[in-house]
Structure formats: structure tokens, C-alpha cells
Write an enzyme that holds these catalytic residues in place. Structure first.
Site, PDB file in Angstrom:
ATOM      1  N   GLU A  34       0.834  -1.205   0.000  1.00 61.99           N
ATOM      2  CA  GLU A  34       0.000   0.000   0.000  1.00 61.99           C
ATOM      3  C   GLU A  34       0.866   1.251   0.000  1.00 61.99           C
ATOM      4  O   GLU A  34       1.867   1.325   0.719  1.00 61.99           O
ATOM      5  CB  GLU A  34      -0.882  -0.013   1.253  1.00 61.99           C
ATOM      6  CG  GLU A  34      -1.800   1.184   1.400  1.00 61.99           C
ATOM      7  CD  GLU A  34      -2.532   1.193   2.734  1.00 61.99           C
ATOM      8  OE1 GLU A  34      -3.698   1.588   2.763  1.00 61.99           O
ATOM      9  OE2 GLU A  34      -1.913   0.800   3.753  1.00 61.99           O
ATOM     10  N   HIS A  36       2.379   4.646   0.972  1.00 64.04           N
ATOM     11  CA  HIS A  36       2.546   5.355   2.237  1.00 64.04           C
ATOM     12  C   HIS A  36       3.257   6.682   2.001  1.00 64.04           C
ATOM     13  O   HIS A  36       4.158   7.080   2.761  1.00 64.04           O
ATOM     14  CB  HIS A  36       3.338   4.505   3.241  1.00 64.04           C
ATOM     15  CG  HIS A  36       2.512   3.471   3.939  1.00 64.04           C
ATOM     16  ND1 HIS A  36       2.083   2.321   3.321  1.00 64.04           N
ATOM     17  CD2 HIS A  36       2.009   3.423   5.202  1.00 64.04           C
ATOM     18  CE1 HIS A  36       1.372   1.591   4.176  1.00 64.04           C
ATOM     19  NE2 HIS A  36       1.308   2.240   5.322  1.00 64.04           N
ATOM     20  N   ASP A  45       3.428  -1.676   6.046  1.00 60.75           N
ATOM     21  CA  ASP A  45       2.564  -2.413   6.987  1.00 60.75           C
ATOM     22  C   ASP A  45       3.090  -3.817   7.257  1.00 60.75           C
ATOM     23  O   ASP A  45       3.050  -4.297   8.401  1.00 60.75           O
ATOM     24  CB  ASP A  45       1.147  -2.509   6.430  1.00 60.75           C
ATOM     25  CG  ASP A  45       0.417  -1.175   6.415  1.00 60.75           C
ATOM     26  OD1 ASP A  45       0.867  -0.241   7.098  1.00 60.75           O
ATOM     27  OD2 ASP A  45      -0.604  -1.075   5.707  1.00 60.75           O
ATOM     28  N   HIS A 120      -2.384  -3.599   9.129  1.00 63.35           N
ATOM     29  CA  HIS A 120      -3.136  -2.866   8.098  1.00 63.35           C
ATOM     30  C   HIS A 120      -4.587  -2.807   8.539  1.00 63.35           C
ATOM     31  O   HIS A 120      -5.262  -3.838   8.641  1.00 63.35           O
ATOM     32  CB  HIS A 120      -3.002  -3.596   6.755  1.00 63.35           C
ATOM     33  CG  HIS A 120      -3.761  -2.993   5.623  1.00 63.35           C
ATOM     34  ND1 HIS A 120      -3.502  -1.740   5.128  1.00 63.35           N
ATOM     35  CD2 HIS A 120      -4.777  -3.501   4.863  1.00 63.35           C
ATOM     36  CE1 HIS A 120      -4.318  -1.494   4.107  1.00 63.35           C
ATOM     37  NE2 HIS A 120      -5.102  -2.549   3.935  1.00 63.35           N
ATOM     38  N   GLU A 122      -7.551  -2.156   7.478  1.00 65.05           N
ATOM     39  CA  GLU A 122      -8.684  -2.712   6.748  1.00 65.05           C
ATOM     40  C   GLU A 122      -8.779  -4.237   6.806  1.00 65.05           C
ATOM     41  O   GLU A 122      -9.796  -4.823   6.430  1.00 65.05           O
ATOM     42  CB  GLU A 122      -8.633  -2.268   5.286  1.00 65.05           C
ATOM     43  CG  GLU A 122      -8.915  -0.796   5.065  1.00 65.05           C
ATOM     44  CD  GLU A 122      -7.693   0.093   5.184  1.00 65.05           C
ATOM     45  OE1 GLU A 122      -7.762   1.257   4.763  1.00 65.05           O
ATOM     46  OE2 GLU A 122      -6.659  -0.376   5.719  1.00 65.05           O
ATOM     47  N   HIS A 177      -1.901   7.619   8.923  1.00 66.75           N
ATOM     48  CA  HIS A 177      -1.444   6.804   7.794  1.00 66.75           C
ATOM     49  C   HIS A 177      -0.296   7.542   7.115  1.00 66.75           C
ATOM     50  O   HIS A 177      -0.494   8.632   6.575  1.00 66.75           O
ATOM     51  CB  HIS A 177      -2.571   6.562   6.789  1.00 66.75           C
ATOM     52  CG  HIS A 177      -2.110   5.833   5.552  1.00 66.75           C
ATOM     53  ND1 HIS A 177      -1.796   4.489   5.572  1.00 66.75           N
ATOM     54  CD2 HIS A 177      -1.869   6.251   4.290  1.00 66.75           C
ATOM     55  CE1 HIS A 177      -1.397   4.118   4.357  1.00 66.75           C
ATOM     56  NE2 HIS A 177      -1.436   5.174   3.565  1.00 66.75           N
ATOM     57  N   GLU A 182       4.029   5.570  12.059  1.00 57.03           N
ATOM     58  CA  GLU A 182       4.648   4.627  11.128  1.00 57.03           C
ATOM     59  C   GLU A 182       6.047   5.082  10.716  1.00 57.03           C
ATOM     60  O   GLU A 182       6.967   4.264  10.585  1.00 57.03           O
ATOM     61  CB  GLU A 182       3.764   4.445   9.893  1.00 57.03           C
ATOM     62  CG  GLU A 182       2.484   3.678  10.168  1.00 57.03           C
ATOM     63  CD  GLU A 182       1.646   3.474   8.925  1.00 57.03           C
ATOM     64  OE1 GLU A 182       1.222   2.316   8.701  1.00 57.03           O
ATOM     65  OE2 GLU A 182       1.413   4.445   8.182  1.00 57.03           O
TER      66      GLU A 182
END
Length: 267
Positions: A34, A36, A45, A120, A122, A177, A182
Site C-alpha cells: 500500500e 505510504h 505495513d 493494516h 482494513e 497513515h 509509522e
């Protein structure tokens, strides 16, 4: 050199010896591919969930399976959106099927406890469904000795740690995010994979309280990040990582480990 806790480094006979104890714990990191933003890699992630799994496994005497490196579709209010280049996703049925098959395989081989460490947002409910289906098919009912745990690592970040990482106030998980958390973790764990010179310091995303499909692309910041990573540091990442691994290991040991001195990885 420390002994590896990763299943991929064991041969089949060493793994069989570990299973013979009847106490084996296998941790499965779960992430995504994904975007970032411009400063973090697509695999953030998965990288982070794998590091948390390794840290906890070393404290528990557990083993770490290969990660699930693709996740459920990124959503605009939590990951920028599945429309952004670099985000390659699974549909819900596929992720459910992967979780279901892994649980059945490990428990059928004699693993006592499987722990999914999710990185992650989701993914969570699809992992839950896969686990639930697997246990039903295996006939493992409430009160059984074998079990599966599911968690997301950020749920173990303490309020004290948040106040130190965000001295001006935590902006909220909904826009974290590609932000400070992170980025700081990556600076601590994988600094060579972080391009701080490409970090864009901008305002946090302002998104409606509903989901609109198809998405309105311009509602996602041009960076793909939902909050700024300005203020990130390796020191903050070290604080986050140490606190979460420590608390998570204690909680899992209390829940799962019958003999605190038992080691799942053979010498």
C-alpha cells in the site's frame, strides 16, 4: 548471533521437534502492499507487523510464519484509498480464505496457538471471519485448548507513549497513515528504507464521516498520507516499539504460555 525465530529458516525436522512439545505458538504477521506517501516504502505495513512479531516471538519462545503481505482494499478514510498507484489489494473473500487455510493448516499440524499480528487497518474483520470459519470446520469449540488470537499492534500503544510521541496532542488513529507513528517506527527499525528528504509536511486530511463509492480522488491529499510525518524520529520509534513489544509479550504470555520457560524454537 541470535537464533532465528522465523519458520522459513527452520528445516522440517526441527519444526517437527518443536511441535512435539505440544506448546508451540506461531505468530503470523499481516500487512499490505500500500502506498505510504513519498517517504515510506509500499511494504511498510508488512515490514512493521513482521518486526513486532519477531520481537514478541523472542520473548515468548514462539515462531514467526511468513507474513501475509497483501491486504484488503485500502480505504480513503484510513489508507488514502484503493485508487492510488502502488496499492495492490485482495478482496475480502480472498483474505478470508487465506486466513482460514493458514489456521486450519497450523492447528492440524499440532500448533497450540496461532496469533495474527495485524499491521493494516482494513484487514481486521476479514481475518476474524477466516479464523472463525476455520475453527468451525475443525470443530474447535469454546473452552478448547487450541486457540487463535487476532490483534492489531497499535491497540497496544499506551497513552503515556502517545503523549511522548505527540507532545502537541495525538491527532487520532483515523488519520495516522504515513504519519509520525509509522515513520518513527520505520526510522527505528528500517532507517535505510525511509527517505526523509522526500517527506511533505502538510495539513491533515479532512474527510467526511461517510464513505462515498466510487471515491472522490481529490479528497485524498496529493501525498497519499492522511497526516504529516514531520516530527518523526528514530527515538520515538524506539519508544513505540519497545513499549508495544514489552506489553504485548506480557499479555500474550499471560494468555497462552502454561510453562514460562518453555521454548518453541529448538536449540
Amino acid at each position: 548471533m541470535d537464533k532465528s525465530v522465523f519458520l522459513e529458516d527452520l528445516d522440517a525436522f526441527a519444526y517437527r521437534e518443536a511441535l512435539a512439545s505440544g506448546e508451540t505458538i506461531v505468530l503470523i504477521p499481516v500487512g499490505s502492499l500500500e502506498q505510504h506517501g513519498p517517504h515510506l516504502p509500499l511494504g511498510t505495513d508488512t515490514i512493521l507487523s513482521s518486526h513486532f512479531a519477531e520481537g514478541v516471538a523472542r520473548r515468548l519462545g514462539a515462531m514467526v510464519a511468513q507474513p501475509i503481505a497483501y491486504g484488503y482494499k485500502s480505504q480513503q478514510k484510513s489508507g488514502g484509498g484503493n485508487h492510488l498507484p502502488g496499492t495492490v489489494s485482495l478482496d475480502g473473500a480472498t483474505l478470508i480464505g487465506v486466513a482460514r487455510n493458514l489456521v486450519k493448516s497450523f492447528l492440524n499440524q499440532g500448533v497450540r496457538h496461532v496469533v495474527f499480528i495485524n499491521g493494516h487497518f482494513e484487514n481486521y474483520q476479514f481475518l476474524y471471519e477466516g479464523i472463525d470459519l476455520a475453527l468451525d470446520e475443525l470443530g474447535i469449540e469454546p473452552g478448547a485448548q487450541q486457540s487463535v488470537l487476532l490483534l492489531s499492534y497499535w491497540d497496544f500503544v499506551s497513552q503515556d507513549t502517545l503523549s511522548q510521541v505527540y507532545p502537541d496532542g495525538f491527532p487520532g488513529w483515523d488519520i495516522e497513515h504515513g504519519g509520525v507513528l509509522e515513520t518513527s517506527l520505520m526510522l527505528h527499525l528500517e532507517p535505510a528504507r525511509v527517505a526523509m528528504d522526500r517527506l511533505v509536511d502538510g495539513p491533515a486530511a479532512v474527510l467526511p464521516r461517510f464513505d462515498r463509492l466510487p471515491v472522490v480522488p481529490e479528497r485524498t491529499p496529493a501525498t497519499g498520507c492522511l497526516s504529516s510525518a514531520a516530527g518523526s524520529s528514530a527515538a520515538k520509534g524506539g519508544l513505540l516499539y519497545g513499549q508495544v513489544v514489552g506489553d504485548l509479550a506480557v499479555e500474550l504470555a499471560s494468555e497462552l504460555v502454561r510453562e514460562p520457560t518453555a521454548a518453541a524454537v529448538p536449540a
